[in-house]
Design a protein around this motif. Structure first.
Motif, PDB file in Angstrom:
ATOM      1  N   PHE A  35       1.061   3.546   2.944  1.00 29.90           N
ATOM      2  CA  PHE A  35       1.609   3.614   4.299  1.00 29.90           C
ATOM      3  C   PHE A  35       3.127   3.443   4.297  1.00 29.90           C
ATOM      4  O   PHE A  35       3.852   4.241   4.886  1.00 29.90           O
ATOM      5  CB  PHE A  35       0.949   2.551   5.176  1.00 29.90           C
ATOM      6  CG  PHE A  35       1.487   2.503   6.571  1.00 29.90           C
ATOM      7  CD1 PHE A  35       1.206   3.517   7.460  1.00 29.90           C
ATOM      8  CD2 PHE A  35       2.278   1.451   6.987  1.00 29.90           C
ATOM      9  CE1 PHE A  35       1.700   3.486   8.753  1.00 29.90           C
ATOM     10  CE2 PHE A  35       2.782   1.398   8.270  1.00 29.90           C
ATOM     11  CZ  PHE A  35       2.490   2.423   9.162  1.00 29.90           C
ATOM     12  N   LEU A  89      -3.455   6.332   7.816  1.00 26.84           N
ATOM     13  CA  LEU A  89      -2.160   6.642   8.440  1.00 26.84           C
ATOM     14  C   LEU A  89      -1.133   7.063   7.400  1.00 26.84           C
ATOM     15  O   LEU A  89      -0.347   7.993   7.643  1.00 26.84           O
ATOM     16  CB  LEU A  89      -1.650   5.432   9.216  1.00 26.84           C
ATOM     17  CG  LEU A  89      -2.353   5.113  10.529  1.00 26.84           C
ATOM     18  CD1 LEU A  89      -1.828   3.809  11.107  1.00 26.84           C
ATOM     19  CD2 LEU A  89      -2.170   6.242  11.517  1.00 26.84           C
ATOM     20  N   LEU A  93       0.774  10.571   7.512  1.00 27.10           N
ATOM     21  CA  LEU A  93       2.228  10.609   7.616  1.00 27.10           C
ATOM     22  C   LEU A  93       2.876  11.230   6.391  1.00 27.10           C
ATOM     23  O   LEU A  93       3.915  11.901   6.492  1.00 27.10           O
ATOM     24  CB  LEU A  93       2.788   9.209   7.821  1.00 27.10           C
ATOM     25  CG  LEU A  93       2.487   8.532   9.154  1.00 27.10           C
ATOM     26  CD1 LEU A  93       2.961   7.090   9.136  1.00 27.10           C
ATOM     27  CD2 LEU A  93       3.148   9.304  10.278  1.00 27.10           C
TER      28      LEU A  93
END
Length: 98
Positions: A35, A89, A93
């Protein structure tokens, strides 16, 4: 049917906490690196390096949390759910597979 003795129950609970500290802490740490590596606005190699350095603090906090949490279910869920969310995530991303 035999019931487990208090000492055996304690040993199993301790084993579960140690396993959560090692395995759950590793999962949370790896997910946080994914992340943060995708989130930090630096060149990819520097972002991953910065995320890896931050992961030492995450793993230490997970190890401490493994022996502070009162219930085993809460412990496991509090390590694995954020790990799954952060990994998901981070992959979204970071453009996984691109």
């Amino acid at each position: 049917m035999k019931s487990t003795s208090p000492a055996r129950g304690y040993a199993l609970a301790l084993f579960s906490r140690v396993a959560a500290a090692i395995l759950g802490g590793y999962a949370l740490t790896a997910a946080s690196v994914i992340f943060l590596g995708a989130l930090i606005p630096l060149p990819k190699s520097q972002a991953v390096l910065a995320a890896s350095l931050a992961s030492f603090a995450v793993y230490t906090a997970a190890l401490v949390w493994a022996f502070v949490a009162e219930r085993l279910r809460t412990l496991w869920l509090s390590l694995l759910l954020p790990a799954a969310v952060l990994a998901g995530l981070g992959l979204l991303l970071g453009g996984a597979g691109v």
